[in-house]
Every structure is written in C-alpha cells, then in structure tokens.
Design an enzyme around this catalytic site. Sequence first.
Site, PDB file in Angstrom:
ATOM      1  N   SER A 105       0.816  -1.210   0.000  1.00  0.00           N
ATOM      2  CA  SER A 105       0.000   0.000   0.000  1.00  0.00           C
ATOM      3  C   SER A 105       0.854   1.265   0.000  1.00  0.00           C
ATOM      4  O   SER A 105       0.306   2.369  -0.045  1.00  0.00           O
ATOM      5  CB  SER A 105      -0.912   0.012   1.231  1.00  0.00           C
ATOM      6  OG  SER A 105      -0.162   0.163   2.417  1.00  0.00           O
ATOM      7  N   THR A 217      -2.261   2.711   3.338  1.00  0.00           N
ATOM      8  CA  THR A 217      -1.470   3.937   3.403  1.00  0.00           C
ATOM      9  C   THR A 217      -0.766   3.862   4.747  1.00  0.00           C
ATOM     10  O   THR A 217      -1.225   3.142   5.629  1.00  0.00           O
ATOM     11  CB  THR A 217      -2.416   5.164   3.418  1.00  0.00           C
ATOM     12  OG1 THR A 217      -3.055   5.282   2.153  1.00  0.00           O
ATOM     13  CG2 THR A 217      -1.706   6.466   3.725  1.00  0.00           C
ATOM     14  N   THR A 235       1.684   6.950   0.591  1.00  0.00           N
ATOM     15  CA  THR A 235       0.829   5.888   0.035  1.00  0.00           C
ATOM     16  C   THR A 235       1.121   5.646  -1.438  1.00  0.00           C
ATOM     17  O   THR A 235       1.652   6.534  -2.125  1.00  0.00           O
ATOM     18  CB  THR A 235      -0.660   6.299   0.171  1.00  0.00           C
ATOM     19  OG1 THR A 235      -1.487   5.198  -0.169  1.00  0.00           O
ATOM     20  CG2 THR A 235      -0.997   7.467  -0.721  1.00  0.00           C
ATOM     21  N   ARG A 245      -4.557  10.100 -10.853  1.00  0.00           N
ATOM     22  CA  ARG A 245      -5.477  10.283  -9.709  1.00  0.00           C
ATOM     23  C   ARG A 245      -4.658  10.586  -8.449  1.00  0.00           C
ATOM     24  O   ARG A 245      -3.685   9.937  -8.144  1.00  0.00           O
ATOM     25  CB  ARG A 245      -6.296   9.017  -9.503  1.00  0.00           C
ATOM     26  CG  ARG A 245      -7.253   9.069  -8.312  1.00  0.00           C
ATOM     27  CD  ARG A 245      -6.644   8.484  -7.057  1.00  0.00           C
ATOM     28  NE  ARG A 245      -7.606   8.389  -5.950  1.00  0.00           N
ATOM     29  CZ  ARG A 245      -7.261   8.040  -4.714  1.00  0.00           C
ATOM     30  NH1 ARG A 245      -6.002   7.762  -4.427  1.00  0.00           N
ATOM     31  NH2 ARG A 245      -8.167   7.973  -3.769  1.00  0.00           N
ATOM     32  N   VAL A 246      -5.066  11.607  -7.726  1.00  0.00           N
ATOM     33  CA  VAL A 246      -4.411  11.971  -6.472  1.00  0.00           C
ATOM     34  C   VAL A 246      -5.442  11.840  -5.359  1.00  0.00           C
ATOM     35  O   VAL A 246      -6.560  12.338  -5.484  1.00  0.00           O
ATOM     36  CB  VAL A 246      -3.852  13.408  -6.542  1.00  0.00           C
ATOM     37  CG1 VAL A 246      -3.348  13.865  -5.189  1.00  0.00           C
ATOM     38  CG2 VAL A 246      -2.726  13.479  -7.583  1.00  0.00           C
ATOM     39  N   GLY A 247      -5.066  11.184  -4.291  1.00  0.00           N
ATOM     40  CA  GLY A 247      -5.982  11.002  -3.170  1.00  0.00           C
ATOM     41  C   GLY A 247      -5.779  12.057  -2.103  1.00  0.00           C
ATOM     42  O   GLY A 247      -5.295  13.165  -2.356  1.00  0.00           O
ATOM     43  N   ASP A 248      -6.148  11.700  -0.895  1.00  0.00           N
ATOM     44  CA  ASP A 248      -6.058  12.637   0.229  1.00  0.00           C
ATOM     45  C   ASP A 248      -4.642  12.752   0.790  1.00  0.00           C
ATOM     46  O   ASP A 248      -4.266  13.798   1.334  1.00  0.00           O
ATOM     47  CB  ASP A 248      -6.994  12.180   1.357  1.00  0.00           C
ATOM     48  CG  ASP A 248      -6.704  10.749   1.816  1.00  0.00           C
ATOM     49  OD1 ASP A 248      -6.356   9.895   0.965  1.00  0.00           O
ATOM     50  OD2 ASP A 248      -6.817  10.474   3.024  1.00  0.00           O
ATOM     51  N   THR A 268      -6.223   7.441   6.568  1.00  0.00           N
ATOM     52  CA  THR A 268      -6.133   6.395   5.544  1.00  0.00           C
ATOM     53  C   THR A 268      -7.564   6.009   5.173  1.00  0.00           C
ATOM     54  O   THR A 268      -8.511   6.355   5.869  1.00  0.00           O
ATOM     55  CB  THR A 268      -5.389   5.149   6.057  1.00  0.00           C
ATOM     56  OG1 THR A 268      -6.140   4.567   7.133  1.00  0.00           O
ATOM     57  CG2 THR A 268      -3.998   5.483   6.575  1.00  0.00           C
ATOM     58  N   GLY A 269      -7.679   5.260   4.099  1.00  0.00           N
ATOM     59  CA  GLY A 269      -9.013   4.858   3.659  1.00  0.00           C
ATOM     60  C   GLY A 269      -9.427   5.609   2.404  1.00  0.00           C
ATOM     61  O   GLY A 269      -8.566   6.132   1.682  1.00  0.00           O
ATOM     62  N   GLY A 271      -9.817   8.052   0.012  1.00  0.00           N
ATOM     63  CA  GLY A 271      -9.283   9.404  -0.051  1.00  0.00           C
ATOM     64  C   GLY A 271     -10.280  10.429  -0.533  1.00  0.00           C
ATOM     65  O   GLY A 271     -10.262  11.585  -0.092  1.00  0.00           O
TER      66      GLY A 271
HETATM   67  N1  ASP Z   1      -6.176   7.252   1.374  1.00  0.00           N
HETATM   68  C1  ASP Z   1      -5.509   6.615   0.277  1.00  0.00           C
HETATM   69  C2  ASP Z   1      -5.928   7.260  -0.993  1.00  0.00           C
HETATM   70  O1  ASP Z   1      -7.110   7.488  -1.166  1.00  0.00           O
HETATM   71  C3  ASP Z   1      -5.735   5.154   0.125  1.00  0.00           C
HETATM   72  C4  ASP Z   1      -5.834   4.324   1.360  1.00  0.00           C
HETATM   73  O2  ASP Z   1      -5.496   4.764   2.448  1.00  0.00           O
HETATM   74  O3  ASP Z   1      -6.281   3.183   1.234  1.00  0.00           O
HETATM   75  O4  ASP Z   1      -5.100   7.473  -1.848  1.00  0.00           O
END
Ligand code: ASP
Length: 366
Positions: A105, A217, A235, A245-248, A268-269, A271
């Site tokens: 991850s 993450t 992450t 694609r950019v997450g949080d 995490t989780g 985003g």
């Molecule tokens: N938060 C991360 C993202 O959305 C992914 C994750 O933590 O599973 O990029």
Amino acid sequence: MGRPVRAGGAARCVECGAMDAQERFSRRGFVQVGATAGLAVAAGKAGEASSRLPFGPPPGPIAISSANGLRATTKAVELMAAGRDTLEAAVEGVVIVEEDPNDMSVGYGGLPNEEGVVELDASVMHGPTMRAGAVAALQNIKTPSRVAKLVMERTDHVLLVGPGALRFAKAYGFKEENLLTDAAREAWLRWKTRLSKEDDWLDDDETRADFKRPTGTISCIALNAKGEVSGCTTTSGLAFKIPGRVGDSPIIGAGLYVDGEVGGCGSTGRGEAVLQSCGSRTVVENMKDGMTPEDAVLDVLKRICEQTKTTRLLSSPGRPNFDVNFYALRVDGRFAGGRIYSGGSFAVNDGTGSKLVPEVYLYERP
Ligand code: ASP
C-alpha cells in the site's frame, strides 16, 4: 442516520450502545476507557473547560500511526528520544514501510495504477514552523516522504506533482528504480482479468469473482517531550487508479494536518471522502475547539457519513460502503484512532514499545 454516542470521551456503538473495547494509553501505559478514562489525561475530558488550549506537554515522546506502522512508531520514538526533530522522526519511521516490498500500500511494492505503473503520494507537516511539503503521482522513487520533506525544506512551494516532482527528486540525488514488484504486478494482472467479461484480458476460468479493491497507506504523527508535533502520510494510493489520480494523502488538510499548538491528524481509507470533508484539518480544528481526540475524530467520521449521498457509495441502511480512518495526537499526549466501522486498530508507541490499540468507531461492521 444514527448518531454516534459518546461517554466521557469513549465511543459506544451507535446501534447496541455497548462500550467500545477501546483501550487508551495513559501517560505511561494503557488505561481502559470507561470509568478510568478521565485519568488518561486530566485535561482531556470532553466538554470541560480544562480541555481547551493551552495543553501541557507530554511526559515523553509518543508516536501513533496506522496499523501497518508498528516499526514506524518504534523508530520515530527512538529518534525523538535521541533528540531528533519530530518531522525527521515521523519520516524516517514511515520510510521503513516505504522501502518494504511486502507492504503493498506504500512506496516500493505498492499496488500500481490501472496501467501497471506505481504512482506515489506523500505529505509532511512540521508543527513548530507550520511548514508543509508534498508530492503526488511521483513515479520511480521509493521514498516519497523524504522527497516531500525536501519540498518543504528546499522550495518555496508545498506540492510538486508527476514529472516535476521526479525531476526535483533526481536533482537531490534520489535514484530512479522500478517500484513494481512481481507480487504487485501479479495483483494488478488479477484485477485486470476480472475487469470485464467483454474485454480481451482472460482470467484462468474467466469467472468474475467478487473483487475487493485493496486499500492502505501509512500515516504517522510524532510528538516529543517538549510538545512539538509533526506528521507524515505516504501511500501508493487507490490500487489500480486512473493514472494521475491523487488522493487525500498528499493534500495538506485532507490526508494530513498539524497545528503546532494543538496536535496532528492523518488519515487512511477512501481518499475521496477525506478530500471532500477536509478531514484531517477538521479533526485538528475540533481539538482546537476543545474536543478530545476521540470526539474530534468521530465528529468528522459522522460528517463523512452524512455527506455521502451517492447511491453507489451507500449500502443498507444508507451508510457508506467504504471506510475511513483518522489518527489524532494532541500536544499533551492524548490520542485516538477512529473509523466508521468496528474492527480497526492503530499503532501507538509512548516509549513503552509499539502496540496495536483498537480504534473507536461509529457503527458495528455489518
Ligand atoms: N487514502 C488513500 C488514498 O485514497 C488510500 C488508502 O489509504 O487506502 O489514496
């Protein structure tokens, strides 16, 4: 939608009312949440005037992180005990996980985008100076957290992305490497063969198994005995994402936020949900307003549930079909990890060794 119930800063399940089995560290060791919750940190009881700023310093270094960060929190506390800065401690802690090919991850060995290319996101924030740095969609560099720290230290910018981030990293001597391990490539191939029964990528038996997209993450918040706090989130992002694609995680205020006077939070989780709620910043602002870390985290999780209205993101009875985790550490040493559904844990080291501690939550996992 139900309402999260809290008692003395501890989470109860909203459905059955049972006290969550959460334990919390005291200043030195664990304290069971419940009757003794107020002992953990006298200034931390929800709603009390004494829980407002200024908070006192902790008795020693503390680091918290997502559950994959047991080694990270150990390293972070070791470095802080040796007098190193809190940001260096958080970053060098997560670097262990970035360099580990077995954590799929984060960093090297992370799951790739839909084209089979590993793209990494990371952010750092330094509480004492309130400076931040981040990189997004960075390819071929194993340790994006270190690059994010350099963006903070060596540029007047906060966020570098894609090829620009890579050129910056190379200018500072980072080596380009192939980050796609065989295990990650095979996981990507399995995903690709299950994408559609109509395309030309054939699985062994061409059955379409129920494929749950892997997530993960690492986020680490480090606090030293002077009450200085910093954080880092890193992450490989959503597995098999659309390239770019950019997450949080690399977004200051979403996947990470630190206020040197208050504390820090990382996530995490999913985003997208954290981006839409400005999650980590909101948790820190909640703590600034006097909420305990538990309440601060649960409040933002509840907001995420309330603002999730898209049918494909909802399961019965109208609750999110995804999860989000926040890890919050206040400058007095009080902390919490929390998520929407039960069953999660997070890593904590308060100088007595790294341990996994149950997260508080809103709902029992169905
Ligand atoms: N938060 C991360 C993202 O959305 C992914 C994750 O933590 O599973 O990029």
